[in-house]
Motif scaffolding. Structure first.
Motif, short mmCIF file in Angstrom:
data_model
loop_
_atom_site.label_atom_id
_atom_site.label_comp_id
_atom_site.label_asym_id
_atom_site.label_seq_id
_atom_site.Cartn_x
_atom_site.Cartn_y
_atom_site.Cartn_z
N GLU A 1 0.85 -1.18 0.00
CA GLU A 1 0.00 0.00 0.00
C GLU A 1 0.89 1.23 0.00
N HIS B 1 -4.37 6.83 1.57
CA HIS B 1 -4.00 5.77 0.63
C HIS B 1 -3.88 6.35 -0.77
N LEU B 2 -2.76 6.03 -1.46
CA LEU B 2 -2.55 6.52 -2.81
C LEU B 2 -2.74 5.43 -3.86
N ALA B 3 -2.24 4.25 -3.59
CA ALA B 3 -2.28 3.18 -4.59
C ALA B 3 -1.87 1.88 -3.93
N THR B 4 -2.08 0.79 -4.66
CA THR B 4 -1.60 -0.52 -4.27
C THR B 4 -0.80 -1.10 -5.42
N VAL B 5 0.40 -1.59 -5.12
CA VAL B 5 1.26 -2.16 -6.16
C VAL B 5 1.68 -3.56 -5.73
N ASP C 1 4.08 10.58 -3.30
CA ASP C 1 4.68 9.37 -2.72
C ASP C 1 5.70 9.70 -1.64
N ARG D 1 5.65 5.10 -7.94
CA ARG D 1 4.74 5.44 -9.04
C ARG D 1 5.39 6.26 -10.15
#
Length: 467
Positions: free
Chosen positions: A4, A13-17, A74, A164
């Motif tokens: 996360e 929360h910005l993103a999940t990779v 980020d 990102r």
């Protein structure tokens, strides 16, 4: 499994990779080896690779606003810093190494009349790089440029917190016409993904920027496996040496001290976190440094006026605060800062801090804090300044502030560091090598034509004529 991505500014929360597993790293390495062996990239003329990298730089310039926003979100970096420094620097790096692609040359030594001997530099094939979180895009470009220009296929692992912008560059590489598999971003963490890259015997070279502890582990792993070439750019505790005549620099002196100490909230390996000032001007320098630190704008990184954003996470904030409080408990005085600032709920923002009155041997003088904290010590002689500068295990960078050429050269030569700037805080431009000594790394592994030595290996060809 996945990671996360959290915004340091507010904890959102910005993103999940994906968290790339060791098995997946092995598959990516195998794919990269097939791409390299196919010669779709390695078999191109250097100028053809250069043209593709220039197209990549052009696309990065087109998407500069997006890249800056991704790093801001980020890493918590001020948007003004990303737009003015990080993104333009990354674009310049890609272009510089692209233009250098056909400048790699071997040598033809003088031999006997019936012998032709020459050397060539050849790509390893599959190589890897592991990036830090503080300069996600800029550090990626330092690796991408020379590794790809030399003809390698590169597996690039961004820091788990800041992937990102590098993922966006991977997409731009495909748009630029760089074949799939030449640049592959593998997201993940250090213990899983990074360790797998270090251990894979098919990876011929690996470049790491990050902590000294992790660098030691990578080097040990490489020694146990295939002895891959490893370059390490690690921590620092860089001195800023202010000689007795330094007030002659005017405002540039304090501006340079402040930039060195507090750029990226001090989360910078070359941060000038130790100011060493001649006792004759110490009071004035400290007063001006404290005033300038207090005047810095701590705020939301999305605000163009912000100069100091949040630190990367709670663990970092707790560690930095504990270091400050520990020093104060041992007698240090915070003449500026010393605590947290309320900016956005969920983020951790620290006031730029200037500490004086430290006892010799205080742990904060030798420990990398990696936050907006600078210590001040005084000296009486040039030799004392050099001794104080060298009283740490690190040796990444240093600055010397003097207009006296004799002092400048004596101190620059006496300081144990990979790069020393005089009359400025600077890492130099792309024409000069960058790297540390001691626990800061191996020296000269980044930037300039010397960077190609990390990503290529030399071969001697010896031809007996007339037989």
């Amino acid at each position: 499994m996945s990671l996360e991505i959290i915004n340091p500014a507010d904890g959102s929360h910005l993103a999940t990779v994906p968290l790339t597993s060791a098995d997946e790293v092995a598959r990516h390495t195998e794919d990269a080896q097939r791409v390299f062996d196919s010669a779709v990239w390695s078999g191109l003329a250097p100028r053809e690779r250069a043209a593709a990298l220039v197209r990549l730089a052009d696309l990065m310039e087109r998407d500069a606003g997006t890249l800056a926003r991704l790093d801001m979100e980020d890493a918590g970096k001020p948007i003004a810093e990303c737009l003015a420094n990080d993104v333009p620097g990354a674009i310049e790096s890609i272009r510089w190494f692209a233009e250098a692609a056909d400048k790699l040359a071997g040598a033809v030594p003088a031999t006997a009349p019936d012998i032709l001997a020459f050397t060539e530099r050849e790509p390893f094939g599959v190589v890897a790089a592991i990036l830090p979180w503080n300069y996600p895009l800029a550090m990626a470009a330092w690796k991408i440029g020379p590794a790809l220009a030399a003809g390698n296929c590169l597996l690039l692992k961004p820091a788990d917190a800041t992937p990102r912008s590098v993922l966006h560059v991977e997409a731009l590489a495909l748009e630029a016409g760089i074949p799939a598999g030449v640049l592959r971003v593998v997201t993940g963490d250090g213990p899983t993904t990074g360790a797998a890259l270090a251990a894979d015997p098919r990876i011929g070279a690996l470049s790491f920027t990050g902590s000294t502890r992790t660098g030691r582990e990578i080097l040990a792993t490489a020694a146990r496996t295939n002895l891959k070439r490893v370059s390490l750019e690690m921590g620092g505790k860089s001195p800023q040496i202010v000689m007795a005549d330094a007030l002659a620099f005017g405002d540039a002196l304090v501006d340079g001290l402040v930039e060195a100490a507090f750029l990226t909230a001090g989360q910078n390996c070359t941060a000038g976190s130790r100011t060493l000032v001649h006792e004759s001007i110490a009071d004035e320098v400290v007063a001006r440094l404290a005033a300038a630190a207090t005047a810095l704008v701590v705020g939301d990184p999305a605000d163009p006026a912000t100069q100091i954003g949040p630190v990367i996470n709670d663990a970092a904030a707790d560690r930095i605060v504990a270091a400050i409080e520990g020093a104060v408990s041992r007698g240090a005085v915070a003449v500026a800062g010393g605590g947290e600032v309320a900016v956005r709920e969920g983020g951790r923002y620290l006031a730029p801090t200037v500490l004086t009155g430290l006892a010799a041997g205080d742990p904060i003088l030798t420990t990398e804090i990696f936050g907006p904290v600078v210590t001040v010590q005084t000296f009486a002689t040039r030799d004392e300044a050099i001794a104080l500068a060298n009283a740490v295990d690190y040796g990444l960078a240093a600055s010397v502030w003097t207009k006296n050429v004799d002092d400048a050269l004596a101190v620059a030569r006496g300081v144990q560091a990979g790069i020393v700037s005089v009359g400025a805080y600077s890492e130099g431009d792309l024409t000069v090598p960058f790297g540390g000594w001691g626990q800061s790394g191996f020296g000269g592994a980044e930037k300039s034509l010397a960077a190609f030595h990390q990503w290529t290996r030399e071969k001697t060809i010896w031809i007996q004529l007339g037989r």
